[in-house]
Write a protein that holds these residues in place. Structure first.
Motif, PDB file in Angstrom:
ATOM      1  N   SER A 157       0.753  -1.262   0.058  1.00 28.72           N
ATOM      2  CA  SER A 157      -0.082  -0.069   0.010  1.00 28.72           C
ATOM      3  C   SER A 157       0.884   1.424   0.026  1.00 28.72           C
ATOM      4  CB  SER A 157      -0.803   0.048   1.187  1.00 28.72           C
ATOM      5  OG  SER A 157      -0.208  -0.191   2.453  1.00 28.72           O
ATOM      6  N   THR A 158       2.075   1.134   0.251  1.00 30.28           N
ATOM      7  CA  THR A 158       3.100   2.206   0.243  1.00 30.28           C
ATOM      8  C   THR A 158       3.724   2.572  -1.115  1.00 30.28           C
ATOM      9  OG1 THR A 158       4.785   1.191   0.986  1.00 30.28           O
ATOM     10  CG2 THR A 158       3.457   1.755   2.830  1.00 30.28           C
ATOM     11  N   GLY A 159       3.472   1.579  -2.045  1.00 30.87           N
ATOM     12  CA  GLY A 159       4.407   1.586  -3.178  1.00 30.87           C
ATOM     13  C   GLY A 159       5.409   0.983  -3.423  1.00 30.87           C
ATOM     14  N   HIS A 160       5.872   0.239  -2.234  1.00 37.12           N
ATOM     15  CA  HIS A 160       7.071  -0.387  -2.392  1.00 37.12           C
ATOM     16  C   HIS A 160       6.841  -1.630  -2.949  1.00 37.12           C
ATOM     17  CE1 HIS A 160      10.066  -3.751  -0.616  1.00 37.12           C
ATOM     18  NE2 HIS A 160      10.752  -2.346  -0.760  1.00 37.12           N
ATOM     19  N   LEU A 161       8.091  -2.026  -3.969  1.00 37.96           N
ATOM     20  CA  LEU A 161       7.846  -3.167  -4.817  1.00 37.96           C
ATOM     21  C   LEU A 161       8.928  -4.322  -4.621  1.00 37.96           C
ATOM     22  CD1 LEU A 161       6.160  -4.073  -7.301  1.00 37.96           C
ATOM     23  CD2 LEU A 161       8.004  -3.171  -8.744  1.00 37.96           C
ATOM     24  N   ARG A 162       8.484  -5.594  -4.651  1.00 38.09           N
ATOM     25  CA  ARG A 162       9.332  -6.703  -4.159  1.00 38.09           C
ATOM     26  C   ARG A 162       9.000  -7.731  -5.033  1.00 38.09           C
ATOM     27  NH1 ARG A 162       6.869 -10.859  -1.317  1.00 38.09           N
ATOM     28  NH2 ARG A 162       5.374 -10.113  -0.254  1.00 38.09           N
ATOM     29  N   VAL A 163       9.831  -8.593  -5.444  1.00 40.76           N
ATOM     30  CA  VAL A 163       9.308 -10.004  -6.331  1.00 40.76           C
ATOM     31  C   VAL A 163       9.441 -10.995  -5.568  1.00 40.76           C
ATOM     32  CG1 VAL A 163      10.524 -11.186  -8.299  1.00 40.76           C
ATOM     33  CG2 VAL A 163      10.577  -8.881  -8.275  1.00 40.76           C
ATOM     34  N   ASN A 164       8.155 -11.765  -5.508  1.00 39.32           N
ATOM     35  CA  ASN A 164       8.325 -12.923  -4.785  1.00 39.32           C
ATOM     36  C   ASN A 164       8.548 -14.187  -5.685  1.00 39.32           C
ATOM     37  OD1 ASN A 164       7.644 -14.471  -2.668  1.00 39.32           O
ATOM     38  ND2 ASN A 164       5.393 -15.141  -3.315  1.00 39.32           N
ATOM     39  N   PRO A 212      -5.365  -0.790   0.726  1.00 34.94           N
ATOM     40  CA  PRO A 212      -5.889  -0.726   1.978  1.00 34.94           C
ATOM     41  C   PRO A 212      -7.515  -1.033   1.777  1.00 34.94           C
ATOM     42  CG  PRO A 212      -4.640   1.198   1.371  1.00 34.94           C
ATOM     43  CD  PRO A 212      -4.728   0.228   0.035  1.00 34.94           C
ATOM     44  N   GLY A 213      -8.191  -1.726   2.808  1.00 35.37           N
ATOM     45  CA  GLY A 213      -9.468  -1.975   2.737  1.00 35.37           C
ATOM     46  C   GLY A 213      -9.864  -2.918   1.659  1.00 35.37           C
ATOM     47  N   GLY A 214      -8.835  -3.923   1.393  1.00 38.80           N
ATOM     48  CA  GLY A 214      -9.259  -5.098   0.173  1.00 38.80           C
ATOM     49  C   GLY A 214      -9.566  -6.214   1.076  1.00 38.80           C
ATOM     50  N   MET A 215      -9.196  -7.430   0.261  1.00 41.49           N
ATOM     51  CA  MET A 215      -9.893  -8.749   0.717  1.00 41.49           C
ATOM     52  C   MET A 215      -9.051  -9.118   1.876  1.00 41.49           C
ATOM     53  SD  MET A 215     -10.701 -12.256  -1.195  1.00 41.49           S
ATOM     54  CE  MET A 215     -12.319 -11.716  -1.885  1.00 41.49           C
ATOM     55  N   THR A 216      -7.863  -8.593   2.041  1.00 42.77           N
ATOM     56  CA  THR A 216      -7.046  -9.102   3.032  1.00 42.77           C
ATOM     57  C   THR A 216      -7.417  -8.539   4.567  1.00 42.77           C
ATOM     58  OG1 THR A 216      -4.975  -9.268   1.695  1.00 42.77           O
ATOM     59  CG2 THR A 216      -4.544  -9.016   3.891  1.00 42.77           C
ATOM     60  N   LYS A 217      -8.116  -7.502   4.407  1.00 45.08           N
ATOM     61  CA  LYS A 217      -8.502  -6.754   5.618  1.00 45.08           C
ATOM     62  C   LYS A 217      -9.781  -7.442   6.208  1.00 45.08           C
ATOM     63  CE  LYS A 217      -9.827  -2.300   7.493  1.00 45.08           C
ATOM     64  NZ  LYS A 217      -9.948  -0.861   7.242  1.00 45.08           N
TER      65      LYS A 217
END
Length: 279
Positions: A135-142, A217-222
Motif C-alpha cells: 500500500s506504500t508503493g514498495h515493490l518486491r519480487v516473490n 487498503p481495505g481490500g480482501m486481506t483486511k
C-alpha cells in the motif's frame, strides 16, 4: 492433445470480478506492449452482480483486439462461485486465474505464451514469480527457482516459497480439481485448488515475473477474518487435505495443517454441517 489445436486459445485468463471496473481497465493498459498473437489468449470474465458498470471496460478489451467472453451473475454469490464459473467457461488449453486488480508485468504475458508453446506438451502446469506492491508503493519480487519441477504443495512446504505466485495449469486438470465447495460458499481458499492439483501433477517454475499484485487498503486481506468466520467448512476441508496429502515431505508443514484443521473444527459459534468435507 497438442497445444497447437486449431481454433482453440492456448491460454484462458479467468477473471472473477466485483465492483473493480476501474482496476480491471488497468489490467488492459498493462497489456499494451504485448507482441505475441492475441488469438492465443482469451479473457473469461464473470461479473458477480457488480453495482458499477463493467461494460465500457469490456468494450475496450474487445476494441483492443482481445478475445473476451463475459457473463453477469444475477445475484452476488461471492468469489468462489464466480471463479468456478469462469474456469468451467474457459476454452484454452491452459488456464490462469487473475483478480481484477492484478496487472501484467512488461513482457510478462509474452514470456508465458512462449513458455507454453515450447514446454506445454511436456508439462501440465507452470508457476511464475510475481511482483508484489504494498500500500506504500514498495515493490518486491516473490521468486521461484528457475527450472525447478515439483508439486505446488512441495514448493510451499519443502522449498519454503511463501506468498502470492501465478499458477498456469492445464484446463482439464483445473476443472477436475474444482469441488462442490466452490459452488456452495462465497469464499473457498484457492490453496484448496492447488492442493488438489498437487495430487495429480508437478509444475515447472519460471523465475520471470508474470503479474504484479497490489495489496490495497481495505481490500480482501483486511476482511479475511470475517470471511473465514462465514466460510469455516471450506477452511476445514482445505486443512484436512493439506494434512493428509502425500505431495510434500515437510513434517512441520503437515503439523501446522493439522493444528489449523482442529482449530477451525472446534469453532463453537460457527460450526456447520461437515457433509461436503470428504471430497
Amino acid at each position: 492433445m497438442s497445444i497447437h489445436d486449431q481454433g482453440r486459445p492456448l491460454l484462458s485468463i479467468a477473471v472473477p470480478i466485483y465492483n473493480h471496473a476501474d482496476r480491471f481497465q488497468r489490467q488492459l493498459e498493462s497489456l499494451r506492449t504485448f507482441a505475441e498473437n492475441k488469438a492465443e489468449v482469451e479473457f473469461v470474465v464473470v461479473d458477480d452482480a457488480s453495482t458499477d458498470d463493467l461494460q465500457p471496460v469490456l468494450n475496450l478489451f474487445r476494441a483492443a483486439g482481445w478475445l473476451l467472453r463475459s457473463t453477469r451473475q444475477t445475484e452476488n454469490r461471492g468469489r468462489a462461485p464466480a471463479l468456478a464459473k469462469a474456469i468451467r467457461s474457459s476454452r484454452g488449453r491452459f488456464v490462469m486465474i487473475m483478480d481484477a486488480d492484478d496487472t501484467f508485468c512488461d513482457q510478462g504475458l509474452d514470456h508465458a505464451i512462449t513458455v507454453l508453446r515450447q514446454r506445454g506438451d511436456n508439462c501440465a502446469g507452470f508457476v511464475f514469480s510475481t511482483q508484489i506492491e504494498d500500500s506504500t508503493g514498495h515493490l518486491r519480487v516473490n521468486s521461484v527457482p528457475e527450472g525447478l519441477r515439483c508439486t505446488l504443495l512441495a514448493l510451499r512446504a519443502d522449498h519454503h516459497i511463501a506468498g502470492d505466485l501465478k499458477e498456469v495449469v492445464r484446463r482439464d486438470i483445473l476443472i477436475a480439481a474444482l469441488c462442490p465447495l466452490f459452488d456452495s460458499f462465497r469464499r473457498v481458499p484457492t490453496s484448496l485448488l492447488w492442493a488438489r492439483i498437487s495430487d495429480e501433477i508437478e509444475v515447472q517454475c519460471n523465475a520471470t515475473p508474470l503479474v504484479r499484485k497490489v495489496y490495497l487498503p481495505g481490500g480482501m486481506t483486511k476482511s479475511l477474518g470475517t470471511l473465514r468466520k462465514s466460510s469455516v467448512q471450506p477452511l476445514i476441508a482445505t486443512y484436512a487435505h493439506l494434512a493428509g496429502s502425500t505431495a510434500y515431505r515437510s513434517f512441520r508443514y503437515r503439523w501446522r495443517a493439522l493444528i489449523n484443521y482442529h482449530r477451525f473444527l472446534v469453532w463453537p459459534h460457527k460450526r456447520q454441517s461437515l457433509s461436503l468435507i470428504h471430497i
